[in-house]
Design a protein around this motif. Structure first.
Motif, PDB file in Angstrom:
ATOM      1  N   ASN A  51      20.296  61.476  -0.671  1.00 41.03           N
ATOM      2  CA  ASN A  51      20.843  60.303  -1.354  1.00 41.03           C
ATOM      3  C   ASN A  51      22.362  60.391  -1.496  1.00 41.03           C
ATOM      4  O   ASN A  51      22.922  60.196  -2.572  1.00 41.03           O
ATOM      5  CB  ASN A  51      20.179  60.132  -2.730  1.00 41.03           C
ATOM      6  N   GLN A  52      23.030  60.688  -0.373  1.00 45.25           N
ATOM      7  CA  GLN A  52      24.485  60.789  -0.355  1.00 45.25           C
ATOM      8  C   GLN A  52      25.070  59.814   0.664  1.00 45.25           C
ATOM      9  O   GLN A  52      24.437  59.498   1.666  1.00 45.25           O
ATOM     10  CB  GLN A  52      24.926  62.199   0.073  1.00 45.25           C
ATOM     11  N   SER A  53      26.285  59.390   0.417  1.00 45.17           N
ATOM     12  CA  SER A  53      27.018  58.638   1.417  1.00 45.17           C
ATOM     13  C   SER A  53      27.850  59.618   2.246  1.00 45.17           C
ATOM     14  O   SER A  53      28.262  60.672   1.751  1.00 45.17           O
ATOM     15  CB  SER A  53      27.942  57.610   0.766  1.00 45.17           C
ATOM     16  N   VAL A  54      28.105  59.267   3.490  1.00 44.12           N
ATOM     17  CA  VAL A  54      28.865  60.150   4.367  1.00 44.12           C
ATOM     18  C   VAL A  54      30.235  60.450   3.779  1.00 44.12           C
ATOM     19  O   VAL A  54      30.714  61.593   3.811  1.00 44.12           O
ATOM     20  CB  VAL A  54      28.995  59.527   5.771  1.00 44.12           C
ATOM     21  N   ASP A  55      30.882  59.456   3.229  1.00 47.80           N
ATOM     22  CA  ASP A  55      32.243  59.630   2.722  1.00 47.80           C
ATOM     23  C   ASP A  55      32.311  60.607   1.555  1.00 47.80           C
ATOM     24  O   ASP A  55      33.376  61.180   1.287  1.00 47.80           O
ATOM     25  CB  ASP A  55      32.827  58.280   2.301  1.00 47.80           C
ATOM     26  N   ASP A  94      21.075  56.099   8.667  1.00 51.46           N
ATOM     27  CA  ASP A  94      20.268  56.759   7.635  1.00 51.46           C
ATOM     28  C   ASP A  94      20.772  58.147   7.278  1.00 51.46           C
ATOM     29  O   ASP A  94      20.145  58.837   6.463  1.00 51.46           O
ATOM     30  CB  ASP A  94      18.812  56.859   8.096  1.00 51.46           C
ATOM     31  N   TYR A  95      21.871  58.596   7.869  1.00 52.75           N
ATOM     32  CA  TYR A  95      22.349  59.934   7.542  1.00 52.75           C
ATOM     33  C   TYR A  95      22.717  60.008   6.057  1.00 52.75           C
ATOM     34  O   TYR A  95      23.464  59.173   5.537  1.00 52.75           O
ATOM     35  CB  TYR A  95      23.570  60.309   8.393  1.00 52.75           C
ATOM     36  N   GLY A  96      22.165  60.998   5.373  1.00 48.13           N
ATOM     37  CA  GLY A  96      22.363  61.140   3.934  1.00 48.13           C
ATOM     38  C   GLY A  96      21.189  60.672   3.110  1.00 48.13           C
ATOM     39  O   GLY A  96      21.171  60.827   1.885  1.00 48.13           O
ATOM     40  N   SER A  97      20.144  60.121   3.778  1.00 48.66           N
ATOM     41  CA  SER A  97      19.027  59.547   3.012  1.00 48.66           C
ATOM     42  C   SER A  97      18.176  60.597   2.315  1.00 48.66           C
ATOM     43  O   SER A  97      17.598  60.327   1.256  1.00 48.66           O
ATOM     44  CB  SER A  97      18.142  58.704   3.931  1.00 48.66           C
ATOM     45  N   ARG A 139      28.259  59.323  11.778  1.00 45.72           N
ATOM     46  CA  ARG A 139      28.489  57.905  11.485  1.00 45.72           C
ATOM     47  C   ARG A 139      27.727  56.987  12.443  1.00 45.72           C
ATOM     48  O   ARG A 139      27.643  55.777  12.201  1.00 45.72           O
ATOM     49  CB  ARG A 139      29.979  57.601  11.514  1.00 45.72           C
TER      50      ARG A 139
END
Length: 461
Positions: A156-160, A150-153, A146
């Motif tokens: 193309n995912q959201s962290v949640d 840009d984590y998940g880029s 968190r």
């Protein structure tokens, strides 16, 4: 036309512009040496061998780094009292090397083992802690997902929406999705699988290994990062996050190859369709295996079946048959550029299926030139096919003109008829000899009477 590659990060085709003009830097995730290679490993390594060969041809020298993950949970789990983890890792590494070499995969420029870059891993971890993107807890060190917007880029995912990271004990995690950079030593693990660190004795997490090795051998930024589609998450997502959060430019293009199915089903040990590389190479000539694994576009899933291998054997047989016929007439091929249509196909995201279509079209034209005695057309076709085959790495020893299944049956029939024709000619039974030759012509089998006997090939493509 420029080389264009599908960049998984951008999710688009992009013109390939190397960081250093006239040279290419590429990192490919290599094997975790826990058990022997299967055909999926061969397919992945071959995809990047083809890319490397084409970029060398089109752009310039390629520095290829393919790592060996020789310390990992699975390596430790598969070790025994009789074969320690480091001995298992070395033995399996040799099995991968042999399988790659068998199908003509060029050795990488550098092939580092993870255990040789522990200090470099620790240096990146320290930078991440200093920048506020990692934290130590209970002997472990975790990346704080968190903390990095840009984590998940890459995927193309959201962290949640992500599943919890399952790569380490959650004993000290602030968030279940945080992943391990350093794993504290455990009492039930071998003492020689532990290194000292500022956070206590332990060993690296899987993801940090590739970030450290790519940086060490290629620098903080490099051209291409490659690997199988199954590595995009979490492995490549985590590599990208930790390297860029540490301040590195990292990979400029992300290239992923598709997976392998067997008779339409995903390979799985549970259903018994897991095909080891050694088993396939024992059953089929290595050049046929290479052709079969290369024939589909690298980004598509590839289905392997006996039928697909038979088709590969027949297709390769047509190529090698023509080259053998042409060699008897012209000798060695001369250096020549690949045809424009071939180059256009390869430039367009490594379009090997379309490139192979150009090979076979040229083979058909060459066979026609042989049959009509058109020496100029034969020379052009012969040299072009030889050039294309060399770029694709199909110029391997052990690629017979006719191989496998129906081709073996055809070879036996043809050889028997050639014997009967020779007997008829010796007896001056010209009617029988001519009838057999006409039968061959109708079937698309070409006979050539040479000083060493009668040789044959097929012309139908």
């Amino acid at each position: 036309m420029n080389v264009r590659l599908y960049d998984s990060h951008a999710q688009a085709l992009r013109d390939f512009v190397p960081l250093a003009p006239g040279a290419v830097s590429m990192y490919v995730c290599g094997p975790t040496v826990q058990s022997g290679p299967h055909i999926g490993h061969l397919r992945g390594a071959l995809a990047f061998d083809l890319l490397r060969r084409w970029l060398t041809h089109r752009v310039g020298p390629v520095t290829l780094v393919r790592n060996v993950t020789d310390i990992d949970d699975k390596v430790l789990a598969n070790a025994t009292a009789d074969e320690p983890w480091w001995a298992l890792a070395y033995r399996i590494e040799q099995e991968f090397t042999a399988a790659y070499a068998a199908i003509g995969i060029l050795p990488p420029t550098y092939e580092p083992r993870a255990t040789a870059s522990i200090p470099q891993m620790q240096e990146i971890i320290a930078r991440l802690i200093e920048r506020g993107h990692a934290y130590a807890a209970a002997g472990d060190v975790y990346f704080d997902v968190r903390s990095w917007a840009d984590y998940g880029s890459l995927t193309n995912q959201s962290v949640d929406a992500m599943e919890p990271a399952a790569d380490a004990d959650s004993r000290g995690k602030r968030d279940p999705r945080d992943f391990a950079l350093w794993k504290g030593a455990k009492a039930d693990e071998p003492a020689d699988a532990t290194w000292e660190s500022p956070w206590g004795p332990g060993r690296p997490g899987w993801h940090i290994e590739c970030s450290a090795m790519s940086r060490r051998y290629l620098g903080a930024e490099f051209d291409i990062h490659g690997g199988g589609l199954d590595l995009r998450f979490p492995h490549h997502e985590n590599e990208l996050a930790q390297s860029t959060a540490a301040g590195d430019g990292f990979a400029r293009y992300w290239v992923h190859n598709g997976l392998v199915t067997v008779d339409g089903q995903k390979m799985s040990k549970s259903i018994g369709n897991f095909v080891l590389a050694a088993d396939m190479l024992a059953a089929r000539p290595a050049p046929v295996v290479r052709y079969a694994l290369a024939a589909a576009h690298y980004r598509s899933n590839l289905d392997i079946s006996d039928g697909a291998l038979d088709e590969a054997a027949a297709a390769l047989g047509r190529i090698t048959g023509f080259l053998a016929r042409a060699a008897r007439t012209l000798g060695e091929p001369q250096a020549a550029p690949v045809p424009d249509a071939f180059a256009e196909a390869m430039d367009d995201d490594l379009g090997v299926p379309q490139a192979l279509a150009v090979v076979h079209e040229t083979v058909r034209a060459g066979n026609t030139a042989l049959d009509t005695g058109d020496q100029a057309a034969l020379r052009a076709a012969y040299d072009a096919v030889a050039a294309m085959v060399a770029v694709l790495g199909l110029d391997l020893d052990g690629a017979p003109a006719q191989t496998g299944g129906a081709q073996d049956t055809l070879a036996a029939l043809v050889e028997e008829l050639i014997t009967q024709r020779a007997q008829a000619r010796a007896s001056k039974d010209w009617a029988t000899a001519d009838r057999i030759r006409d039968l061959f012509a109708t079937a698309g089998v070409v006979l050539e009477d040479t000083a060493d006997g009668t040789v044959w090939s097929t012309t139908n493509g």
